[in-house]
Design an enzyme around this catalytic site. Structure first.
Site, short mmCIF file in Angstrom:
data_model
loop_
_atom_site.label_atom_id
_atom_site.label_comp_id
_atom_site.label_asym_id
_atom_site.label_seq_id
_atom_site.Cartn_x
_atom_site.Cartn_y
_atom_site.Cartn_z
N TYR A 47 1.03 -60.06 -25.35
CA TYR A 47 0.65 -59.01 -26.30
C TYR A 47 0.44 -57.71 -25.51
O TYR A 47 -0.38 -57.69 -24.59
CB TYR A 47 -0.65 -59.45 -26.96
N TYR B 240 -7.52 -66.83 -34.51
CA TYR B 240 -7.82 -66.22 -33.21
C TYR B 240 -8.98 -65.23 -33.29
O TYR B 240 -9.97 -65.31 -32.58
CB TYR B 240 -6.57 -65.51 -32.67
N HIS B 241 -8.87 -64.30 -34.23
CA HIS B 241 -9.86 -63.22 -34.30
C HIS B 241 -11.22 -63.72 -34.73
O HIS B 241 -12.23 -63.12 -34.42
CB HIS B 241 -9.34 -62.13 -35.24
N LYS C 217 -20.93 -47.33 -34.84
CA LYS C 217 -19.53 -47.56 -34.46
C LYS C 217 -18.77 -46.31 -34.87
O LYS C 217 -18.71 -45.98 -36.05
CB LYS C 217 -18.95 -48.74 -35.22
N ASP D 121 -12.45 -47.83 -34.02
CA ASP D 121 -12.78 -49.05 -33.30
C ASP D 121 -13.50 -50.04 -34.23
O ASP D 121 -14.58 -49.78 -34.70
CB ASP D 121 -13.69 -48.67 -32.12
N HIS E 229 -14.29 -53.26 -33.45
CA HIS E 229 -15.00 -54.34 -32.75
C HIS E 229 -16.47 -54.27 -33.14
O HIS E 229 -17.22 -53.48 -32.58
CB HIS E 229 -14.90 -54.16 -31.23
C1 B12 Z 1 -13.78 -59.94 -29.37
C2 B12 Z 1 -12.68 -58.94 -29.15
C3 B12 Z 1 -11.87 -58.63 -30.24
C4 B12 Z 1 -12.09 -59.21 -31.62
C5 B12 Z 1 -13.15 -58.37 -32.33
C6 B12 Z 1 -13.97 -59.10 -33.34
C7 B12 Z 1 -15.08 -58.26 -33.86
N1 B12 Z 1 -15.26 -58.25 -35.17
O1 B12 Z 1 -15.78 -57.61 -33.12
C8 B12 Z 1 -10.67 -59.06 -32.19
C9 B12 Z 1 -9.87 -60.27 -31.80
C10 B12 Z 1 -10.58 -58.86 -33.69
C11 B12 Z 1 -10.17 -57.88 -31.39
C12 B12 Z 1 -9.19 -57.06 -31.82
C13 B12 Z 1 -8.69 -55.98 -31.08
N2 B12 Z 1 -9.00 -55.69 -29.81
CO1 B12 Z 1 -10.39 -56.56 -28.83
N3 B12 Z 1 -11.57 -57.44 -27.68
C14 B12 Z 1 -12.47 -58.36 -27.88
C15 B12 Z 1 -13.09 -58.78 -26.55
C16 B12 Z 1 -12.34 -59.98 -26.06
C17 B12 Z 1 -14.57 -59.09 -26.55
C18 B12 Z 1 -15.48 -58.09 -27.20
C19 B12 Z 1 -16.74 -58.76 -27.70
O2 B12 Z 1 -16.98 -58.85 -28.88
N4 B12 Z 1 -17.55 -59.31 -26.78
C20 B12 Z 1 -18.79 -59.98 -27.13
C21 B12 Z 1 -19.83 -58.92 -27.44
C22 B12 Z 1 -21.15 -59.58 -27.77
O3 B12 Z 1 -19.95 -58.15 -26.29
P1 B12 Z 1 -19.97 -56.56 -26.27
O4 B12 Z 1 -19.43 -55.97 -27.50
O5 B12 Z 1 -19.43 -56.11 -24.98
O6 B12 Z 1 -21.54 -56.27 -26.29
C23 B12 Z 1 -22.40 -56.58 -25.21
C24 B12 Z 1 -22.60 -55.41 -24.27
O7 B12 Z 1 -21.49 -54.61 -24.10
C25 B12 Z 1 -23.78 -54.69 -24.80
N5 B12 Z 1 -23.59 -53.75 -25.89
C26 B12 Z 1 -22.56 -53.48 -26.69
N6 B12 Z 1 -22.85 -52.55 -27.59
C27 B12 Z 1 -24.12 -52.21 -27.38
C28 B12 Z 1 -24.94 -51.29 -28.02
C29 B12 Z 1 -26.24 -51.16 -27.61
C30 B12 Z 1 -27.13 -50.23 -28.31
C31 B12 Z 1 -26.73 -51.93 -26.51
C32 B12 Z 1 -28.11 -51.79 -26.06
C33 B12 Z 1 -25.91 -52.82 -25.86
C34 B12 Z 1 -24.61 -52.96 -26.30
O8 B12 Z 1 -24.58 -55.76 -25.26
C35 B12 Z 1 -23.77 -56.80 -25.79
C36 B12 Z 1 -24.40 -58.11 -25.46
O9 B12 Z 1 -24.23 -58.42 -24.13
C37 B12 Z 1 -12.79 -57.54 -25.67
C38 B12 Z 1 -12.65 -57.81 -24.18
C39 B12 Z 1 -13.94 -58.19 -23.55
N7 B12 Z 1 -14.03 -59.32 -22.95
O10 B12 Z 1 -14.92 -57.45 -23.63
C40 B12 Z 1 -11.47 -57.04 -26.29
C41 B12 Z 1 -11.12 -55.56 -26.26
C42 B12 Z 1 -12.35 -54.75 -26.54
N8 B12 Z 1 -10.16 -55.43 -27.35
C43 B12 Z 1 -9.24 -54.58 -27.11
C44 B12 Z 1 -8.21 -54.22 -28.03
C45 B12 Z 1 -7.16 -53.29 -27.53
C46 B12 Z 1 -8.18 -54.72 -29.34
C47 B12 Z 1 -7.21 -54.28 -30.42
C48 B12 Z 1 -7.25 -52.80 -30.62
C49 B12 Z 1 -5.81 -54.78 -30.08
C50 B12 Z 1 -4.74 -54.17 -30.92
N9 B12 Z 1 -4.06 -53.17 -30.39
O11 B12 Z 1 -4.49 -54.61 -31.99
C51 B12 Z 1 -7.68 -55.08 -31.66
C52 B12 Z 1 -8.17 -54.20 -32.81
C53 B12 Z 1 -9.57 -54.40 -33.24
C54 B12 Z 1 -10.22 -53.29 -34.01
N10 B12 Z 1 -10.23 -53.33 -35.33
O12 B12 Z 1 -10.73 -52.38 -33.44
C55 B12 Z 1 -9.34 -54.00 -25.72
C56 B12 Z 1 -9.79 -52.55 -25.71
C57 B12 Z 1 -9.10 -51.79 -24.60
C58 B12 Z 1 -9.79 -50.61 -24.05
N11 B12 Z 1 -11.07 -50.41 -24.24
O13 B12 Z 1 -9.13 -49.87 -23.41
C59 B12 Z 1 -10.30 -55.01 -25.02
C60 B12 Z 1 -11.18 -54.42 -23.95
C61 B12 Z 1 -9.42 -56.14 -24.44
C62 B12 Z 1 -8.42 -55.62 -23.43
N12 B12 Z 1 -8.75 -55.52 -22.16
O14 B12 Z 1 -7.31 -55.33 -23.80
N13 B12 Z 1 -10.82 -57.78 -30.22
#
Ligand code: B12
Ligand SMILES: Nc1nc2c(ncn2[C@@H]2O[C@H](COP(=O)(O)OP(=O)(O)OP(=O)(O)O)[C@@H](O)[C@H]2O)c(=O)[nH]1
Ligand SMILES: [Mg+2]
Lengths: 397, 706
Positions: B79, B233-234, B588, B592, B594
């Site tokens: 992808y 997947y999602h 948000k 975006d 996510h």
């Molecule tokens: C899960 C995920 C998805 C899911 C999202 C489900 C959902 N409803 O959220 C699905 C599969 C749908 C998805 C889709 C897409 N995704 Co995505 N996804 C991820 C993934 C694997 C994990 C994110 C996640 O949810 N982690 C779990 C949560 C709990 O963690 P978190 O958000 O980071 O939050 C933690 C901290 O960051 C922090 N935090 C976050 N926010 C805040 C706010 C505050 C106030 C505080 C204190 C802390 C805090 O605390 C949290 C707990 O630890 C990341 C890669 C990664 N490993 O991070 C890619 C990623 C974010 N996705 C990416 C992409 C490109 C997409 C798509 C755009 C792909 C596409 N072109 O179609 C799509 C479109 C989605 C959309 N509508 O925006 C890219 C973004 C690239 C970039 N930044 O340059 C990433 C980085 C993957 C990659 N390397 O390619 N995705």
């Protein structure tokens, strides 16, 4: 009561009063400002001429730290009021925060602020209740946008007065009011759950006044349909809307019959899609039952409507009823009369609230009270006498 | 009672080895609620809830094809997509030279949501998280030099599926490839967008009609093209456990079948072209069992619709290794994780596979990280001998038993959905989303209290910092290029003609007819993706998601190891000082979608004692600032994962200033490359919380910040 307040209440000039108690005008001013403490003789004169309303204690309390705001604080508040009148979001928000705060200083600031507000008669306060998920927020979104298009400024207070939750809250109301929340003629403020009913009521009433001062002329109060919350909201609004879901009796929807009885307007929401015909049935059920609904207002009958907040149907009928309601009652004067009655109710509930708070926060922790309670517990003291002693203390306070 | 000879002897021996612990302590209850025993025996093969059968034959538990990889290995399909069409085209060609066998296009979020690159709401989104496609011209560049009659192309597109698929078909024809010859897959799975992926545009009803339009059109005109990729997947990535992923996906599938049948199609006309898509996480055997269970259950489900062709019963699937299992900390570990997950997908019998790059939690992959991801599959396929045996784990006591348990548990969930009247209804009621968010909150609680180990994150943390080169995209430049290309297009085309097509689209949207059909012609006539979308939007409206929140789940699942007491103490102090709880607005911004992290932060922080406001998806910085000011929040928590932060956060700061609200603190969380931290701090951001943040530790830090 402070002498200052006594003179104001009974509309007596300083000169007249100074003559009455036989001191100079200058001295009197000094007593009032706290620069001088009245001599024993003067004190007793004051006590007599005010029928005991002003006594020695009322002079002692001057100058206790934090009891009054200093000039800088007052200037800041005046500033806040000016900005609030100009409709600046930040200051409206800060004012409401002061009102909601649990700090003594903030409470003081809030009362100062509120004392400067004028009473507005050109607003309409709309209460909305219904079970969680019935669509209150969505209805406000749709109805509110209609009103904004007509030139109104809309404010929404979302409160949760019934909640016993003491921890944090999660507030997502604005996600259901997308268009309103970004509109410059709308102000939405969801309030975290905070303790008991009376407190929330007071805070909400005060917030309403701030919003009206800031120029919002439609104020929605959204509250969940449980417990005593509705009557509390009923007593602070001009018109009271109850939202129901298609189908089901009152019991099913968790709405108490008492709530239906005080509704000015019953709205069957979600009259769309597959629920359309059910909504129709529910509407006619309530229409038939209307004879049973006691008339809470003398000059206008409650009505039953159906609408879809998501598809924006049926909203215009509701709008015209609300307008008719307002006009009819304004013409007859009952609109204002109800508001006056609400003020009086508010006064008494404030008093009850403050007394309760005093009992909870101060009285219980007093040493002599603790002692009395111990004695009562051991049957050394009889309840009648004990309560008299405590009441006597309260009265003196 | 286990009747195997010697079982009791084993039990005795085992108990002895365990000394003071009992065997019962060694039952593992998985997040799905399945009890896993320490030992499985042939007894466990009795009373299975599924049939094992043979590959290529109903009920297809062992695979949709008779020969599976022994004839041809799975398709390596990575992808990818970023920046402009030219850039992505170059990247595809590089991959194809090095082992990639099929393309899979990732579009940027502006395109996903049906906005052209010049739309004001997408300033931070163009070209960032995928490739920007505004019209057929971009499509032509994207596939320049890639013969579409030979290359299978998968496209992840759901919201703007009509204009994008239309442009693809039209582009194929301009390239000389008739639509009949196109191969590949269009995701076209709108139901899971409303649940977890968030790139919906129109309300559910017209969206379902669009799905049916596409199934109808492709079944008539594109026999080699998969009309839909029904995606679990999602869901797993958003937090669903494996049973939820499976059950909700199959329930979605059922819904799509129904709407195609309502359209008057015959089940055998379209069912063979339905495909699936799973996420493969770290629970190795569970994932394999899930895939086997899915095939059995799908065959059962489709059977009810009385197909004559066995192909209608066979579930074919694409898989992607899990992105959420990949971490920012100690990022090279991710290569190992991906390898294990890829193996599970293969043992589970996937038809095609994407393996993630180790820099997943940092940014889009670089050439280097993409190469390792690709090679992971090549090594598995060409160095291990895995391909030589079909469904190698069949008959394993454990795997068959797990498969059976999954069948049983998923059926319960599907029944729950059936009882409320199907998936569309259930989604309207918010049931699946809520369940998924609960699972997500539980998992975070387990991680935060170290009950679940993540190497390098909550255990065995690295002591040295690793430098990792990451891909960074100049979004400003991409946008300018797209905008000027759009302007050129609008000057050179026949605008009268375009207007006619816009009217035609509106008509078809409002009445009968096939939207894909009319949009293919519109694309050829240079209507843009944004124009076609707004034509439909004028009839259908744009959907707003009403955000529901859960509470209590995090608090109830977390073990108090003292941090909670610290938080309580700090909060008490705060309240005494300020007269209220700390109030945080979680936002948000941009396109975006996510929202997993944002939802989690919101529910966990309110459980911990904050007052949390949660904003709607897709806010502009101005809207977010207004909401923060109105609610008098102490702090705005920006959750940003799609690389919009460098554009959006400065705008947010400016809006706060315009509201005289500089005292509102701003913090950021999500996928933010460490190189961007200084930029954010310089702007005045108080703190950045990256992936792997422990929520309780963050809460303490935030209280202290205020
Ligand atoms: C899960 C995920 C998805 C899911 C999202 C489900 C959902 N409803 O959220 C699905 C599969 C749908 C998805 C889709 C897409 N995704 Co995505 N996804 C991820 C993934 C694997 C994990 C994110 C996640 O949810 N982690 C779990 C949560 C709990 O963690 P978190 O958000 O980071 O939050 C933690 C901290 O960051 C922090 N935090 C976050 N926010 C805040 C706010 C505050 C106030 C505080 C204190 C802390 C805090 O605390 C949290 C707990 O630890 C990341 C890669 C990664 N490993 O991070 C890619 C990623 C974010 N996705 C990416 C992409 C490109 C997409 C798509 C755009 C792909 C596409 N072109 O179609 C799509 C479109 C989605 C959309 N509508 O925006 C890219 C973004 C690239 C970039 N930044 O340059 C990433 C980085 C993957 C990659 N390397 O390619 N995705
Ligand atoms: N079909 C339909 N759905 C509606 C209508 N009004 C609201 N809804 C939906 O009902 C759900 C709940 O709506 P809200 O407006 O949040 O309900 P509420 O009464 O404010 O809920 P709480 O604030 O949680 O008590 C949302 O999913 C809305 O989209 C309507 O008129 N028709
Ligand atoms: Mg609400």
């Amino acid at each position: 009561m402070k002498l200052k307040h006594y003179l104001k209440l009974f509309n007596i000039s300083k000169i007249d009063f100074s003559k009455k108690i036989g001191v100079s005008n200058v001295s009197l001013s000094r007593y009032i400002s706290g620069e001088r403490f009245p001599e024993r003789k003067v004190l007793s004169k004051i006590y007599q001429s005010t029928n005991g309303l002003v006594d020695a204690n009322d002079f002692y309390l001057e100058g206790i730290p934090n009891y009054e705001l200093n000039d800088q604080q007052k200037a800041e508040l005046n500033n806040m009021i000016n900005s609030l009148r100009k409709g600046k979001l930040k200051f409206i928000a800060k004012a409401i925060t002061l009102i909601e705060s649990s700090l003594k200083l903030h409470k003081l600031q809030a009362s100062f602020l509120l004392s400067k507000l004028k009473d507005k008669n050109d607003s309409l306060r709309i209460g909305i209740t219904g079970v969680p998920g019935v669509g209150k927020s969505t209805f406000i979104e749709t109805f509110g946008m209609t009103l904004i298009d007509l030139g109104y400024k809309v404010a929404v207070l979302a409160i949760d007065p019934s909640s016993k939750r003491s921890g944090g809250s999660i507030l997502g109301d604005k996600t259901r009011m997308m268009r309103l929340s970004v509109n410059k003629n709308a102000y939405i403020r969801p309030s975290p759950s905070q303790g008991h009913l009376g407190g929330v009521a007071k805070k909400t009433r005060d917030s309403i006044r701030c919003l009206e001062e800031a120029g919002y002329n439609i104020i929605f109060i959204e509250t969940m349909g449980v417990g005593q919350a509705e009557t509390t909201v009923y007593d602070m609004v001009d018109i009271f809307l109850v939202l129901l879901l298609p189908s089901g009796g009152d019991e099913l929807q968790g709405i108490k019959k008492g709530i239906i009885e005080i509704a000015d307007l019953i709205i069957i929401n979600k009259a769309d899609g597959s629920l359309k015909s059910t909504a129709e049935i529910t509407m006619s059920e309530y229409k038939n039952a209307q004879t049973m609904i006691s008339k809470s207002r003398k000059d206008i009958l409650p009505q039953v409507f159906q609408c879809s907040s998501t598809e924006n149907t049926g909203i215009n009928k509701i709008l015209s009823f609300v307008k008719k309601f307002e006009e009819t009652r304004k013409k007859s004067g009952s609109f204002y009369q109800t508001r006056s009655e609400q003020q009086i109710k508010a006064l008494w509930s404030d008093i009850t609230l403050e007394t309760q708070e005093f009992i909870e926060n101060d009285l219980r922790s007093k040493e002599f009270v603790k002692k009395i309670i111990k004695d009562v517990e051991k049957n050394k003291f009889d309840v009648n006498n004990a309560s008299k002693i405590i009441l006597d203390y309260i009265v003196k306070k | 009672m286990n009747k195997i000879k010697g079982y009791n002897n084993w039990k005795e021996l085992a108990s002895k080895e365990l000394k003071d612990k009992s065997l019962n302590d060694h039952y593992w209850e998985t997040p799905e609620g399945i009890k896993v025993k320490p030992l499985y025996t042939e007894e466990d093969l009795k009373n299975l809830n599924h049939q094992i059968g043979l590959p290529g034959l109903p009920p297809f538990t062992r695979g949709p094809r008779a020969t599976m990889y022994t004839n041809r290995p799975w398709t390596i399909r990575q992808y990818a997509g970023f920046s402009t069409a030219e850039e992505s085209n170059r990247f595809y060609k590089e991959g194809l030279k090095n082992g990639v066998m099929g393309l899979s296009v990732a579009f940027d979020l502006a395109t996903h949501r049906g906005y052209d690159s010049d739309h004001p709401r997408v300033v931070a989104d163009v070209g960032n998280a995928g490739v920007a496609i505004d019209s057929i011209e971009d499509m032509n560049l994207l596939f320049d030099g890639i013969p579409l009659d030979q290359m299978s192309v998968s496209m992840t597109m759901n919201g703007a599926v009509i204009p994008v698929l239309a442009s693809f078909i039209a582009s194929g024809e301009e390239q000389g490839c008739p639509r009949e010859k196109l191969t590949g897959t269009i995701q076209n799975d709108i139901l899971k967008e409303f649940m977890v992926r968030n790139t919906f545009i129109f309300p559910p009803k017209p969206s379902m009609r669009i799905v049916a339009d596409i199934i109808e059109y492709t079944s008539k005109h594109m026999p080699r093209f998969n009309s839909i990729s029904i995606s679990g997947y999602h869901m797993q990535e958003a937090g669903a456990n494996q049973v939820q992923e499976l059950a909700y996906t199959l329930a979605d599938g059922k819904e799509y079948i129904k709407s195609a049948l309502e359209r008057g199609l015959n089940i055998d006309e379209f069912a063979p072209r339905l495909s699936f898509f799973w996420s493969i996480g770290m629970n190795f055997f569970m994932e394999i069992a899930k895939m086997r269970a899915s095939r059995y259950m799908w065959a059962e489900i489709v059977k009810e619709f009385k197909p004559k062709n066995n192909k209608s019963l066979a579930l074919r699937t694409h898989c992607q290794t899990s992105g959420v299992s990949l971490m920012e900390q100690d990022a090279y570990n991710n290569i190992v994780r991906t390898t294990i997950e890829a193996m599970a997908a293969i043992m589970g019998g996937t038809q095609s596979l994407h393996t993630n790059s180790f820099d997943e939690a940092l940014a889009l992959p670089t050439n280097f990280s993409a190469r390792i991801a690709r090679n992971t599959q090549l090594i598995l396929s060409e160095e291990t001998g895995i391909c030589n045996v079909i469904d190698p784990l069949a008959g394993s006591y454990y795997v068959e038993s797990l498969t059976s348990s999954i069948v049983q548990e998923s059926k319960k969930l599907i029944q729950e959905i059936d009882e409320v009247g199907g998936m569309v209804k259930a989604i309207e009621m918010g049931i699946p989303k809520m369940r998924i968010e609960e699972s997500s909150a539980k998992r975070q609680a387990r991680i935060d209290s170290n009950e679940e180990t993540i190497v390098g994150v909550n255990k065995y943390k690295p002591t040295e910092k690793q430098e990792i080169n990451i891909l960074s995209i100049d979004n400003e430049e991409v946008r300018e290029r797209q905008v000027s290309r759009l302007q050129k297009l609008k000057k050179s085309r026949d605008n009268k003609n375009v207007e006619n097509f816009i009217e035609k689209i509106k008509n078809v949207a409002g009445q009968k007819g096939n939207l894909l059909e009319v949009c293919i012609e519109a694309s050829k006539n240079r209507c843009t993706v944004g124009e076609m979308t707004s034509a439909m939007e004028s009839v259908f409206g744009r959907h707003n998601l009403s955000t529901k929140t859960i509470s209590g789940v995090y608090k109830n699942s977390v073990k108090n190891d003292g941090k909670i007491d610290v938080i309580d103490r700090e909060l008490d102090k705060f309240i005494k000082n300020k007269g209220r709880r700390p109030r945080m607005l979680v936002v948000k911004m941009g396109q975006d979608g996510h929202d997993r992290g944002a939802k989690l932060i919101a529910t966990a922080f309110s459980d911990l004692g904050f007052d949390v406001d949660i904003g709607p998806l897709f806010q502009t910085p101005e809207e977010a600032a207004k909401q923060a000011v109105e609610n008098d929040a102490h702090v705005i928590g920006v959750s940003t994962l799609a690389a919009g932060h460098k554009t959006l956060v400065p705008l947010l700061m400016e809006s706060l200033k315009n509201n005289e609200a500089n005292e509102i603190k701003v913090i950021c969380g999500g996928v933010i490359p460490p190189d961007d931290y200084p930029f954010l701090y310089k702007l005045g951001v108080a703190k950045v919380f990256g992936p792997g943040t422990n929520i309780q530790e963050a809460a303490i830090e935030i209280i202290n910040l205020l």
